[in-house]
Design an enzyme around this catalytic site. Sequence first.
Site, PDB file in Angstrom:
ATOM      1  N   SER A 204      -8.532  14.106 -25.404  1.00  0.00           N
ATOM      2  CA  SER A 204      -9.628  13.141 -25.658  1.00  0.00           C
ATOM      3  C   SER A 204      -9.076  11.865 -25.948  1.00  0.00           C
ATOM      4  CB  SER A 204      -9.724  14.032 -27.150  1.00  0.00           C
ATOM      5  OG  SER A 204     -10.636  15.133 -27.130  1.00  0.00           O
TER       6      SER A 204
ATOM      7  N   LYS B 120     -17.214  20.694 -26.188  1.00  0.00           N
ATOM      8  CA  LYS B 120     -16.620  20.069 -27.295  1.00  0.00           C
ATOM      9  C   LYS B 120     -16.337  20.788 -28.427  1.00  0.00           C
ATOM     10  CE  LYS B 120     -14.148  16.542 -28.249  1.00  0.00           C
ATOM     11  NZ  LYS B 120     -13.293  16.099 -27.456  1.00  0.00           N
TER      12      LYS B 120
END
Length: 609
Positions: free
Chosen positions: A397, A199
């Site tokens: 995402s 991430k």
Amino acid sequence: MNNFLKQTLASLLGTLFGLFIFAGVGTTGLLLLLFAAASSSSSGPVVKDKSVLVFDLSMNISERELGAGEELQNRLSGVTQDRMTLRSVLDSLEKAKLDKRIVAIYLDGTRGGNNLGFASMKEIRKALEEFRKSGKKIFAYGVGWDERDYYLSSVADTVALNPLGDLEINGLSSQPMFLAGALQKYGIGVQVVRVGKFKGAVEPLVLDKLSPENREQTQKLLNDVWSDWRSTVGNSRKIEPQKLQAIADNQPFLEATAAKTNGLVDQVVYNDQIVADLKKITDSDKDDKTFKQINLRRYAQVPGKPLGVERDSKNKIAVVYAEGDIVNGQGEDGQIGGDRFARIFNTIRQDKNVKAVVLRINSPGGSATASEIMQREIRLTRQSKPVIVSMGDYAASGGYWIASDSNRIFAEPNTITGSIGVFGVLFNGQKLANDNGITWDAVKTARYADSQTVARPKSPQEIAIYQRSVDRIYNMFINKVAQGRKLPTQKVAEIAQGRVWSGMAAKQIGLVDEIGGLNAAVEYAAKEAKLGKDWELKDYPRETSFEERFFGGAVEDISTTLGIEKLVNKPTDPLTTELQKLQKEFAILQNMNDPQGVYARLPFNLKIE
């Protein structure tokens, strides 16, 4: 006193009403003047026999139409910018393929490149290839091309370069900007909670360089996009991908003659020479200043029947354009407001004439809460009609969150997707304030009553609470993908971790069903709904432009008549480019409005250059 207040209020209202009337009369007069100018111009676009369709490669192309407020602001500022939607570009190229009056397309690269990502250019390139297959010619001319411009231009039958021009083929790169040092210098504290080792969205705020994991995923993504570039360009120019790699490694900037020697261009000529060639194929008179032509934006207004356009059917295929950051609430122009898009799907679900939905996503993600609000409505819609996803340049995402529970997902090989991960960013200004003589104190009735403060860093106990929230939402994300994609939860957990994938790689691991663009998704939706050829498209959200409200297509003629300046995408110097990156970083932070402070978003500044 009461009379005084009444008189004052009446006077104020009267003044405001008078100003309103004055403004209305002034505006009406201006509109009448513009309308008169428009009426004196031609009634509509005219396509002469043996015309060339001119595609200005610097034109701004986006998923959505310009909102009325945005366009009005541009008109009043005295500046307009050529702009088309990607859908309109594809439809116009399809229409030109069937139009006997159009004999060729001219890709004009003399004003610089465009703002598109590689996935969108892939769709346009496919449409240009279909145009060529019809037996018509494509000419491309430029003064200087980089990989992005050449990716599109290399599809042409004849690629021409100005003698003083050059061709940049030095590969692709991504150079993210890191803000951690500046934040530390100015006393702004940052605490991060996240899930997923890849991430990288938070790294610019806490690191001064790429983490090994982020470097790994970025390298893999660039390799996939670069591989598609070499094979696509190589097929068009009949050059082996290995030779293109050797050029990138050894002579990244080729002068015009070297570009021709290497087979990358066909002609090294001046602009007047390419114009002379175009005059020949259009049978233009020698005395004519230029060849018979019509530009792409004007041609889009010419009646015709490309795929799904101007059909007359009660059966609708809704195309929902989700472009921009996903934000909580209504959102603004250029954003995907969770509540607004949830209402759109609710409306579509209840519309019996809408038989299928294509969700076109061009988003890096954003608010997890807004993504979930939309995803719920998408799931309910799918229970009554097919929902097909078409991914643009990126759908990652939160963008993948809303895509996961659809009937089928289409992406281009170079679409950026995945990034199934969650994070939260907690800022505090304690050091900044203390260094300038500002302090805080607190009185509270419970242990965590002031946990939302920016006056101090969060305690370990508070961080643990935020981490539990992030973990919960991440697990929800994993389960949604597993359920929607019909994949084992363990497999999704392995390919998630916040990692980004190319569309090509995403198909191999099961996150994407088919490689294809918007047209392929629309055709599949029609097939799933068993509509045959009896259907037409209906776009959402529908934003009526200033031009449409008052004049139809006439404002473009007015702009030309009155000499209104048109913007082109001019190249900027490297320092300005970096400052623009910094501005975009802060703009992203301003869009972070999730009520829980939890986000599913791509790395902030992942940009392929």
